[in-house]
Design a protein around this motif. Structure first.
Motif, PDB file in Angstrom:
ATOM      1  N   ALA A  86       1.940  13.773   1.767  1.00 50.03           N
ATOM      2  CA  ALA A  86       2.565  12.779   0.906  1.00 50.03           C
ATOM      3  C   ALA A  86       2.414  11.422   1.564  1.00 50.03           C
ATOM      4  O   ALA A  86       2.591  11.282   2.769  1.00 50.03           O
ATOM      5  CB  ALA A  86       4.035  13.122   0.697  1.00 50.03           C
ATOM      6  N   ARG A  87       2.096  10.423   0.773  1.00 46.35           N
ATOM      7  CA  ARG A  87       1.854   9.100   1.337  1.00 46.35           C
ATOM      8  C   ARG A  87       2.094   8.021   0.307  1.00 46.35           C
ATOM      9  O   ARG A  87       2.082   8.278  -0.887  1.00 46.35           O
ATOM     10  CB  ARG A  87       0.436   9.017   1.889  1.00 46.35           C
ATOM     11  N   HIS A  88       2.318   6.836   0.790  1.00 49.88           N
ATOM     12  CA  HIS A  88       2.407   5.657  -0.062  1.00 49.88           C
ATOM     13  C   HIS A  88       1.693   4.525   0.655  1.00 49.88           C
ATOM     14  O   HIS A  88       1.942   4.309   1.838  1.00 49.88           O
ATOM     15  CB  HIS A  88       3.866   5.251  -0.317  1.00 49.88           C
ATOM     16  N   PRO A  89       0.828   3.805   0.004  1.00 47.50           N
ATOM     17  CA  PRO A  89       0.394   4.041  -1.367  1.00 47.50           C
ATOM     18  C   PRO A  89      -0.542   5.257  -1.445  1.00 47.50           C
ATOM     19  O   PRO A  89      -1.090   5.684  -0.443  1.00 47.50           O
ATOM     20  CB  PRO A  89      -0.341   2.758  -1.741  1.00 47.50           C
ATOM     21  N   ASN A  90      -0.692   5.796  -2.629  1.00 42.55           N
ATOM     22  CA  ASN A  90      -1.519   6.978  -2.820  1.00 42.55           C
ATOM     23  C   ASN A  90      -3.002   6.670  -2.669  1.00 42.55           C
ATOM     24  O   ASN A  90      -3.417   5.514  -2.713  1.00 42.55           O
ATOM     25  CB  ASN A  90      -1.291   7.582  -4.208  1.00 42.55           C
ATOM     26  N   GLN A  98      -5.664   3.392  -0.240  1.00 42.67           N
ATOM     27  CA  GLN A  98      -4.998   2.101  -0.344  1.00 42.67           C
ATOM     28  C   GLN A  98      -4.171   1.905   0.925  1.00 42.67           C
ATOM     29  O   GLN A  98      -3.818   2.865   1.591  1.00 42.67           O
ATOM     30  CB  GLN A  98      -4.070   2.084  -1.549  1.00 42.67           C
ATOM     31  N   TRP A  99      -3.859   0.657   1.245  1.00 41.21           N
ATOM     32  CA  TRP A  99      -3.119   0.355   2.472  1.00 41.21           C
ATOM     33  C   TRP A  99      -1.947  -0.547   2.154  1.00 41.21           C
ATOM     34  O   TRP A  99      -2.019  -1.392   1.276  1.00 41.21           O
ATOM     35  CB  TRP A  99      -4.037  -0.323   3.489  1.00 41.21           C
ATOM     36  N   MET A 100      -0.864  -0.382   2.912  1.00 38.05           N
ATOM     37  CA  MET A 100       0.285  -1.283   2.809  1.00 38.05           C
ATOM     38  C   MET A 100      -0.048  -2.568   3.557  1.00 38.05           C
ATOM     39  O   MET A 100      -0.779  -2.553   4.528  1.00 38.05           O
ATOM     40  CB  MET A 100       1.522  -0.664   3.477  1.00 38.05           C
ATOM     41  N   GLN A 112       7.315  -5.646   9.806  1.00 36.35           N
ATOM     42  CA  GLN A 112       7.872  -5.876   8.484  1.00 36.35           C
ATOM     43  C   GLN A 112       6.759  -5.703   7.455  1.00 36.35           C
ATOM     44  O   GLN A 112       5.658  -6.238   7.607  1.00 36.35           O
ATOM     45  CB  GLN A 112       8.460  -7.273   8.362  1.00 36.35           C
ATOM     46  N   PHE A 113       7.059  -4.912   6.411  1.00 34.04           N
ATOM     47  CA  PHE A 113       6.085  -4.626   5.373  1.00 34.04           C
ATOM     48  C   PHE A 113       6.386  -5.380   4.099  1.00 34.04           C
ATOM     49  O   PHE A 113       7.513  -5.811   3.864  1.00 34.04           O
ATOM     50  CB  PHE A 113       6.091  -3.121   5.045  1.00 34.04           C
ATOM     51  N   GLY A 117       7.188  -0.772  -3.056  1.00 33.75           N
ATOM     52  CA  GLY A 117       7.084   0.669  -2.814  1.00 33.75           C
ATOM     53  C   GLY A 117       7.746   1.123  -1.534  1.00 33.75           C
ATOM     54  O   GLY A 117       8.177   2.258  -1.435  1.00 33.75           O
ATOM     55  N   ALA A 118       7.842   0.261  -0.545  1.00 38.33           N
ATOM     56  CA  ALA A 118       8.421   0.652   0.742  1.00 38.33           C
ATOM     57  C   ALA A 118       9.913   0.917   0.637  1.00 38.33           C
ATOM     58  O   ALA A 118      10.463   1.661   1.440  1.00 38.33           O
ATOM     59  CB  ALA A 118       8.156  -0.420   1.797  1.00 38.33           C
TER      60      ALA A 118
END
Length: 173
Positions: A86-90, A98-100, A112-113, A117-118
């Motif tokens: 499981a991950r975000h972003p998918n 995709q990357w945060m 800090q992100f 979604g975080a």
């Protein structure tokens, strides 16, 4: 193993019987009936209580350093295909990741992100960050010790962190 390999000129070879396919399985098969639809997180997502199946050794995501892969995490296969954690972003349907976005490096163990979604990261005890924290060509995992959903600041567990500051400072300050 060496003792199973024969000798020079007389090697031992292990082959499948004509037309047969061999699979070496070291895992446990989980009945499809054990999976339940996870209605609290969206459609097409299923969950299973591994503890009720006596599966409690999940491995871990520790990074092994350059040249030594130590990712001994548990894996899940469905129809002979590995499933993704499981991950975000998918990962997009095209297969691209995709990357945060990192907004700011607070110090060597705090980031800090972008909050998009975080703020869904409610349980920091199971939260890991996967990325290129030190070098552009070497990824690793860092365990999150705490996450503040209001400020979107992740405090990295000092036992798993590499010095993220040296790499990220160049890119994000």
């Amino acid at each position: 193993a060496l003792e199973d390999s024969g000798r020079e000129g007389c090697p031992i070879r292990y082959l499948a019987y004509n037309g047969e396919v061999v699979k070496l399985l070291a895992g446990k098969i989980i009945s499809p009936s054990a999976f339940q639809l996870a209605t609290d997180v969206g459609s097409n997502i299923y969950k299973v209580d591994l503890k009720s199946l006596n599966l409690t050794n999940y491995g871990n995501l520790e990074s092994g350093g350059l040249g030594s892969c130590m990712n001994n995490k548990m894996e899940l296969f469905y129809n002979d295909k590995p499933m993704i954690l499981a991950r975000h972003p998918n990962i997009l349907s095209t297969g691209f990741w995709q990357w945060m976005s990192v907004q700011k490096v607070i110090n060597a163990t705090a980031i800090q992100f972008n909050c998009s979604g975080a703020n869904n990261w409610k349980n920091a005890s199971t939260l890991w960050l996967h990325g290129y924290w030190q070098y552009d060509w070497a990824d690793n995992y860092n365990h999150v010790a705490s996450f503040d959903a209001n400020s979107c600041i992740a405090q990295i567990d000092s036992k798993t962190t590499l010095d993220i500051r040296s790499k990220l400072k160049q890119d994000f300050t």
